[in-house]
Design an enzyme around this catalytic site. Sequence first.
Site, mmCIF file in Angstrom:
data_model
loop_
_atom_site.group_PDB
_atom_site.id
_atom_site.type_symbol
_atom_site.label_atom_id
_atom_site.label_comp_id
_atom_site.label_asym_id
_atom_site.label_seq_id
_atom_site.Cartn_x
_atom_site.Cartn_y
_atom_site.Cartn_z
ATOM 1 N N GLU A 60 0.853 -1.068 -0.065
ATOM 2 C CA GLU A 60 -0.331 -0.055 0.075
ATOM 3 C C GLU A 60 0.816 1.420 0.019
ATOM 4 O O GLU A 60 0.733 1.766 1.296
ATOM 5 C CB GLU A 60 -1.133 -0.062 1.099
ATOM 6 N N GLU A 105 -5.489 -8.730 1.710
ATOM 7 C CA GLU A 105 -6.268 -8.278 2.629
ATOM 8 C C GLU A 105 -7.451 -7.947 2.436
ATOM 9 O O GLU A 105 -8.163 -7.348 1.976
ATOM 10 C CB GLU A 105 -5.376 -6.575 3.288
HETATM 11 C C1 BG6 Z 1 -3.612 -1.776 5.243
HETATM 12 C C2 BG6 Z 1 -2.746 -1.833 5.683
HETATM 13 O O1 BG6 Z 1 -4.253 -0.477 4.994
HETATM 14 O O2 BG6 Z 1 -4.818 -2.133 6.311
HETATM 15 C C3 BG6 Z 1 -2.722 -2.757 7.381
HETATM 16 O O3 BG6 Z 1 -1.977 -2.275 4.880
HETATM 17 C C4 BG6 Z 1 -3.569 -2.233 8.470
HETATM 18 O O4 BG6 Z 1 -1.456 -2.842 7.462
HETATM 19 C C5 BG6 Z 1 -5.222 -2.251 7.438
HETATM 20 O O5 BG6 Z 1 -3.891 -2.756 9.500
HETATM 21 C C6 BG6 Z 1 -5.920 -2.255 8.431
HETATM 22 O O6 BG6 Z 1 -6.211 -0.755 8.673
HETATM 23 P P1 BG6 Z 1 -6.646 -0.520 10.486
HETATM 24 O O7 BG6 Z 1 -6.312 0.648 9.853
HETATM 25 O O8 BG6 Z 1 -7.546 -0.879 10.481
HETATM 26 O O9 BG6 Z 1 -6.024 -1.486 10.915
#
Ligand code: BG6
Length: 483
Positions: free
Chosen positions: A170, A381
């Site tokens: 990202e 993810e």
């Molecule tokens: C993504 C990242 O942006 O989202 C992760 O790659 C991150 O590292 C995940 O934890 C969720 O985001 P957040 O802000 O809800 O923890």
Amino acid sequence: MYFEKKSEFPKDFLWDAASAAYQVEGAYLEDGKGLSIWDEFVRIPGKTFKGTVGDKAVDHYHRYKEDIALMAECGLKTYRFSIAWARIFPNGKGELNEKGINFYNQLIDECLKYKIEPMVTIYHWDLPLALEKEYGGWESEQIIDDYLNYATTLFQHFGKKVIYWITFNEQNVFARLGWTLGQHPPGKINDQKMFYQVNHHINIAHAKTVLAYRKMNLGGKIGVSFAYSPSYSLDCKPENGLAKADYDDLYLYWYFDIAGYGRYPKAAYNFLEAQGYAPTITKEEEELLKAAAPVDFLGINYYKTKVAQSNPIDGVGMDLNANNSGIKGSGKVVGIPGAYKNPSNPFLPTTSWDWAIDPKGLRLGCRNLTSRYDLPIVISENGLGAIDQLENGQIHDAYRIEYIQSHLIELKNAIQEGCDIIAYCVWSFTDLLSWLNGYQKRYGLVYVDRDEKEDSGSLDRIKKDSFYWYKKIIETNGKDLEE
Ligand code: BG6
């Protein structure tokens, strides 16, 4: 599209769960590790929720065997994790830290022991602090060769055991939050010119690394992961249709086109050039970017979709007060003046952090990428950040099951429609530190007993209902999803 007979997930589908070094490892000063920019940034008052730091995180560094045994019990085929650059090179370059190499060798071997394929993210935001202090980190071209040296060191040491490599996680988030919103290190606000230049340095580092990896002939696959929020036009007004095209070019294809084609989208480039923000690109760089494209797979971190609406040149910009509180409705409408803004979608529910929950958006996104690039896709993810309640030693997270289930159903539809989806990584396997949201925003299939205070909790692992559910889904290769 309607299909009378539903198809299945491919036989060799990679059921995965993911993490990132800073969010899980802890041991921030152990075994020769150098400091990262996050070790410093979290100590600036007001930057993270309740001042959380990742010094201990969920102690994966010491408990990785327990965690990987749990992954094996769940049936994972793959584990996506990142390597902390400052464990390998404490100063970002120069002397190699053998203890860091040993740690990741052991982690990889432990995965392989259970036939879990490691999927390695080379960079998930934790730049060695020494490089930031020496030449401003990503702001300087010097970073390109230091990153390349770090990445090729990983290929030399782990390249025979690791098949899947992700160069960056990202860049569209860490560069934007670091140089325009001040929410990630180095904490700069509205430095648009540097934001695009930083992003360009990352692209060059990515391209050189892809080419170096291919030259080493290790037989694996290399890709990149972006945060991916596909868009809808607010309505059928032509100006909103154009705003959608602007959003797509500036917010999505600005990144994906480099990975897919090795060039920037034209309209976005012209817009940024006219505003004085476009990066400087040499002829040699143009050729380099082209030579490295396309990647072997596109990684997408999918959490939400966006709505695009036209935004006049004196309209809204980026808001510095994002919802990091978990109080629904506290997020604001943001955008790029002279292009688009992103109002909320009245047709979709949201999480407590105002992220639109849109399983069909995942299918739509995969379809869009397939039409544009026709490349394999890794869902690197996807998951639900929520406040979990421990009740009599159990977590009944039906909401998380429903979230993952609905997204997997649409993913299966996307596969039927022709998308080559090779892996799905639940974010995350255990609970972990959310960079800006502490431990109240939990994503894991496995609960970790701790909260924002560094000395809190036993760090015990407790399997949530979603753990058992995902195990069943993997066992049946997604056959019982609709039940
Ligand atoms: C993504 C990242 O942006 O989202 C992760 O790659 C991150 O590292 C995940 O934890 C969720 O985001 P957040 O802000 O809800 O923890």
